[in-house]
Design an enzyme around this catalytic site. Structure first.
Site, PDB file in Angstrom:
ATOM      1  N   ASN A   9       0.866  -1.173   0.000  1.00 40.54           N
ATOM      2  CA  ASN A   9       0.000   0.000   0.000  1.00 40.54           C
ATOM      3  C   ASN A   9       0.904   1.225   0.000  1.00 40.54           C
ATOM      4  OD1 ASN A   9      -1.747   2.071   0.548  1.00 40.54           O
ATOM      5  ND2 ASN A   9      -2.723   1.090   2.318  1.00 40.54           N
ATOM      6  N   LYS A  16       3.275   0.752   3.140  1.00 40.45           N
ATOM      7  CA  LYS A  16       2.909  -0.274   4.122  1.00 40.45           C
ATOM      8  C   LYS A  16       2.936  -1.613   3.409  1.00 40.45           C
ATOM      9  CE  LYS A  16      -0.280   2.627   6.682  1.00 40.45           C
ATOM     10  NZ  LYS A  16      -1.665   3.013   6.523  1.00 40.45           N
ATOM     11  N   ARG A  90      -2.769  -1.952  -3.393  1.00 43.25           N
ATOM     12  CA  ARG A  90      -3.919  -1.071  -3.227  1.00 43.25           C
ATOM     13  C   ARG A  90      -3.773   0.085  -4.206  1.00 43.25           C
ATOM     14  NH1 ARG A  90      -4.856   3.639   0.932  1.00 43.25           N
ATOM     15  NH2 ARG A  90      -7.031   4.007   0.507  1.00 43.25           N
ATOM     16  N   HIS A 179     -12.768   3.315  -0.068  1.00 43.43           N
ATOM     17  CA  HIS A 179     -12.798   2.320   1.018  1.00 43.43           C
ATOM     18  C   HIS A 179     -13.459   1.015   0.567  1.00 43.43           C
ATOM     19  CE1 HIS A 179     -12.717   5.894   4.028  1.00 43.43           C
ATOM     20  NE2 HIS A 179     -11.509   5.356   3.970  1.00 43.43           N
ATOM     21  N   HIS A 207     -17.428   3.227   7.790  1.00 39.93           N
ATOM     22  CA  HIS A 207     -15.971   3.045   7.903  1.00 39.93           C
ATOM     23  C   HIS A 207     -15.413   4.342   8.472  1.00 39.93           C
ATOM     24  CE1 HIS A 207     -11.926   1.581   6.593  1.00 39.93           C
ATOM     25  NE2 HIS A 207     -11.702   2.863   6.810  1.00 39.93           N
ATOM     26  N   LEU A 208     -15.080   4.329   9.772  1.00 35.23           N
ATOM     27  CA  LEU A 208     -14.665   5.559  10.455  1.00 35.23           C
ATOM     28  C   LEU A 208     -13.219   5.442  10.915  1.00 35.23           C
ATOM     29  CD1 LEU A 208     -17.892   5.922  12.682  1.00 35.23           C
ATOM     30  CD2 LEU A 208     -17.524   6.770  10.352  1.00 35.23           C
ATOM     31  N   GLY A 209     -12.290   5.848  10.050  1.00 37.75           N
ATOM     32  CA  GLY A 209     -10.872   5.852  10.418  1.00 37.75           C
ATOM     33  C   GLY A 209     -10.374   7.288  10.350  1.00 37.75           C
ATOM     34  N   ARG A 240     -10.372  16.321   7.030  1.00 39.13           N
ATOM     35  CA  ARG A 240     -11.169  16.715   5.851  1.00 39.13           C
ATOM     36  C   ARG A 240     -12.577  17.126   6.271  1.00 39.13           C
ATOM     37  NH1 ARG A 240     -10.210  11.257   2.658  1.00 39.13           N
ATOM     38  NH2 ARG A 240      -8.282  10.876   3.792  1.00 39.13           N
ATOM     39  N   PHE A 282      -9.050  10.944  17.138  1.00 42.21           N
ATOM     40  CA  PHE A 282     -10.343  10.856  17.810  1.00 42.21           C
ATOM     41  C   PHE A 282     -10.215  10.525  19.297  1.00 42.21           C
ATOM     42  CE2 PHE A 282     -14.703   9.551  18.575  1.00 42.21           C
ATOM     43  CZ  PHE A 282     -15.407  10.460  17.791  1.00 42.21           C
ATOM     44  N   GLY A 329     -10.852   2.585  12.911  1.00 40.72           N
ATOM     45  CA  GLY A 329     -10.370   2.845  14.280  1.00 40.72           C
ATOM     46  C   GLY A 329     -11.432   3.457  15.186  1.00 40.72           C
ATOM     47  N   VAL A 330     -12.141   4.479  14.700  1.00 39.42           N
ATOM     48  CA  VAL A 330     -13.163   5.140  15.511  1.00 39.42           C
ATOM     49  C   VAL A 330     -14.387   4.232  15.658  1.00 39.42           C
ATOM     50  CG1 VAL A 330     -14.699   7.140  15.653  1.00 39.42           C
ATOM     51  CG2 VAL A 330     -12.367   7.422  14.769  1.00 39.42           C
ATOM     52  N   GLY A 331     -14.834   3.667  14.545  1.00 42.26           N
ATOM     53  CA  GLY A 331     -16.038   2.829  14.572  1.00 42.26           C
ATOM     54  C   GLY A 331     -15.877   1.606  15.459  1.00 42.26           C
ATOM     55  N   GLU A 383      -8.153  -4.655   5.437  1.00 44.53           N
ATOM     56  CA  GLU A 383      -8.033  -4.349   4.010  1.00 44.53           C
ATOM     57  C   GLU A 383      -6.915  -5.157   3.359  1.00 44.53           C
ATOM     58  OE1 GLU A 383      -8.509  -0.145   5.416  1.00 44.53           O
ATOM     59  OE2 GLU A 383      -9.131   0.152   3.344  1.00 44.53           O
TER      60      GLU A 383
HETATM   61  P1  ADP Z   1      -6.672   4.761   9.023  1.00 49.42           P
HETATM   62  O1  ADP Z   1      -7.844   5.396   8.350  1.00 49.42           O
HETATM   63  O2  ADP Z   1      -5.416   5.553   8.878  1.00 49.42           O
HETATM   64  O3  ADP Z   1      -6.521   3.276   8.742  1.00 49.42           O
HETATM   65  P2  ADP Z   1      -7.677   3.913  11.609  1.00 49.42           P
HETATM   66  O4  ADP Z   1      -8.777   3.111  11.030  1.00 49.42           O
HETATM   67  O5  ADP Z   1      -6.611   3.214  12.381  1.00 49.42           O
HETATM   68  O6  ADP Z   1      -6.988   4.890  10.581  1.00 49.42           O
HETATM   69  O7  ADP Z   1      -8.381   4.995  12.600  1.00 49.42           O
HETATM   70  C1  ADP Z   1      -7.639   5.963  13.261  1.00 49.42           C
HETATM   71  C2  ADP Z   1      -8.576   6.727  14.188  1.00 49.42           C
HETATM   72  O8  ADP Z   1      -9.136   5.817  15.141  1.00 49.42           O
HETATM   73  C3  ADP Z   1      -7.843   7.800  14.976  1.00 49.42           C
HETATM   74  O9  ADP Z   1      -8.604   9.009  14.984  1.00 49.42           O
HETATM   75  C4  ADP Z   1      -7.787   7.202  16.373  1.00 49.42           C
HETATM   76  O10 ADP Z   1      -7.765   8.170  17.381  1.00 49.42           O
HETATM   77  C5  ADP Z   1      -9.081   6.430  16.414  1.00 49.42           C
HETATM   78  N1  ADP Z   1      -9.055   5.463  17.515  1.00 49.42           N
HETATM   79  C6  ADP Z   1      -8.225   4.421  17.686  1.00 49.42           C
HETATM   80  N2  ADP Z   1      -8.461   3.814  18.871  1.00 49.42           N
HETATM   81  C7  ADP Z   1      -9.448   4.506  19.478  1.00 49.42           C
HETATM   82  C8  ADP Z   1     -10.144   4.402  20.726  1.00 49.42           C
HETATM   83  N3  ADP Z   1      -9.850   3.448  21.610  1.00 49.42           N
HETATM   84  N4  ADP Z   1     -11.138   5.300  20.987  1.00 49.42           N
HETATM   85  C9  ADP Z   1     -11.447   6.263  20.110  1.00 49.42           C
HETATM   86  N5  ADP Z   1     -10.825   6.423  18.922  1.00 49.42           N
HETATM   87  C10 ADP Z   1      -9.851   5.564  18.605  1.00 49.42           C
END
Ligand code: ADP
Length: 399
Positions: A9, A16, A90, A179, A207-209, A240, A282, A329-331, A383
């Site tokens: 990636n 990565k 990717r 995504h 999908h909340l990253g 964004r 987050f 990560g957030v989701g 992914e």
């Molecule tokens: P990417 O889109 O780069 O793959 P990720 O899917 O790893 O990113 O998501 C990163 C986000 O997830 C960051 O904003 C991070 O703070 C958040 N995150 C990771 N762990 C937690 C947690 N335990 N609680 C809240 N947010 C989290």
């Protein structure tokens, strides 16, 4: 027949990689090369639960991939090209030309290059990753897996912007969505958790990253998604803006005299959670909000409200809904966000279970109440595994 796949990636200044079994998903080693082209870069190679990190100058992508291969030799497992079924790449933007993964050849490279205007930040790096890997592994099949491919099933009324015909026909102006590999993986896994055939399962997937998007998935196929021509549209993201009035560009240009590049940069890099609160992570945002930081609290609320609006919109788009699925990560990790986004939707049949939602589990799981007509699931995405799986399907299918 080997099932081993090296997944690459290539981002704007990072690479990565993961070596894994594309069938079982079991990873043998993975790593990241960061700050490519800068004075000092970092390579982290992870194998057997241990991280090996080194600081060194990494001139370009070729240097990055060579450094990664050296790390495989030094820390294991050594890569033998003859043991690789494929290298999976990717690629962010496939335009409307790719609904499936494809084996890389000269024509494919030229086509990805043609699509650079649609993804000026991502496709050049992806292209460089493809070219370098073809040079270093000439005998291994290289497969490009597009982030946009999964959304090629969207109906015309969902992907069409209400703009003049010439823009749409001559400049490919339409919604594409991103995504896609994550949505493909998560939709299949969600159907498994629900114990339903994926073909008969309707989902709203969030999908909340760092980047964030939503998708309406009917029977395993995307019917709408929140990102559009570019990954700027839709949900609030780390840096964004997501949705905004398209007249803001013109307004800022007239008021401040900013160039389009300056406005674009601000909307991609200085907006979203960072623009609202000064912080784009987050976890840190949640900490600050809980400590009484008002800007962080507002950012959280704006983010959660946007997610909630898309859940409602895509529920209506689907008509019938079996589950809302959180990933990224957030989701996956923020119970507070899931609560803020879904509380009060009982009349829509969506009821969270507070104990399940707060449980610190990390695997795929149900977080809705037993009586909830619509299930709520948390499904970790993968992914790299999905790219490896799709790459294997292409090369084995071609055997
Ligand atoms: P990417 O889109 O780069 O793959 P990720 O899917 O790893 O990113 O998501 C990163 C986000 O997830 C960051 O904003 C991070 O703070 C958040 N995150 C990771 N762990 C937690 C947690 N335990 N609680 C809240 N947010 C989290």
């Amino acid at each position: 027949m080997t099932d081993e796949v090296l997944v690459l990636n290539a981002g704007s200044s990072s690479l990565k990689y993961r070596l894994l079994d594309g069938r079982s998903g079991v990873a043998r080693a993975s790593g990241t090369v960061e700050r490519i082209g800068e004075d000092s870069g970092t390579l982290t190679h992870s194998v057997g639960g241990e991280d090996h990190t080194e600081e060194r100058h990494v001139a370009d992508f070729e240097d990055a991939l060579r450094s990664a291969l050296e790390a495989f030799e030094r820390h294991g497992p050594a890569i033998e090209p003859k043991d690789l079924a494929a290298v999976g790449h990717r690629v962010v933007h496939g335009g409307d030309l790719f609904a499936e993964p494809v084996v890389v050849d000269d024509r494919l490279l030229a086509t990805v290059e043609e699509l650079v205007p649609l993804a000026p930040l991502h496709n050049p790096a992806n292209l460089e990753g493809l070219r370098v890997a073809v040079r270093l592994f000439p005998e291994v099949p290289q497969v490009a897996v597009f982030d946009t491919a999964f959304h090629q099933t969207m109906p015309e009324h969902a992907y069409t912007y209400a703009v003049p015909l010439a823009w749409r026909e001559q400049h490919r102006i339409r919604r594409y969505g991103f995504h896609g590999t994550s949505y493909a993986f998560v939709s299949r896994r969600a159907a498994e958790l629900l114990d339903r055939p994926v073909e008969e399962t309707n989902l709203v997937v969030l999908h909340l990253g760092n980047g964030a998007s939503a998708a309406a998935v009917r029977g395993g196929r995307s019917v709408d998604t929140s990102m559009g021509l570019t990954p700027l549209e839709g949900l609030v993201m780390g840096t964004r803006s997501g949705d905004l009035d398209p007249a803001i560009h013109g307004h800022l240009h007239r008021e401040l005299g900013w160039s389009l590049e300056e406005i674009d940069r601000a909307l991609y890099r200085d907006s979203g959670l960072r623009g609202l609160s000064g912080v784009n992570d987050f976890r840190e945002l949640t900490r600050r909000s809980e400590a009484g930081d008002e800007a962080a609290a507002l950012a959280f609320d704006v983010y959660a409200y946007r997610v909630r609006k898309y859940v409602g919109a895509y529920y209506a788009a689907l008509g019938e809904l079996h589950a809302v699925v959180f990933t990224g990560g957030v989701g996956q990790h923020s119970a507070a966000l899931r609560t803020a986004a879904l509380t009060g939707l009982d009349r829509l049949g969506i009821v969270l279970d507070p104990v399940r939602n707060d449980a610190p589990a990390t695997d795929g799981r149900l977080v809705s109440a037993d009586g909830s007509a619509v299930a709520v699931l948390v499904v970790p995405t993968d992914e790299e595994w999905e790219i490896a799986r799709q790459a294997l399907a292409v090369v084995h299918g071609a055997d």
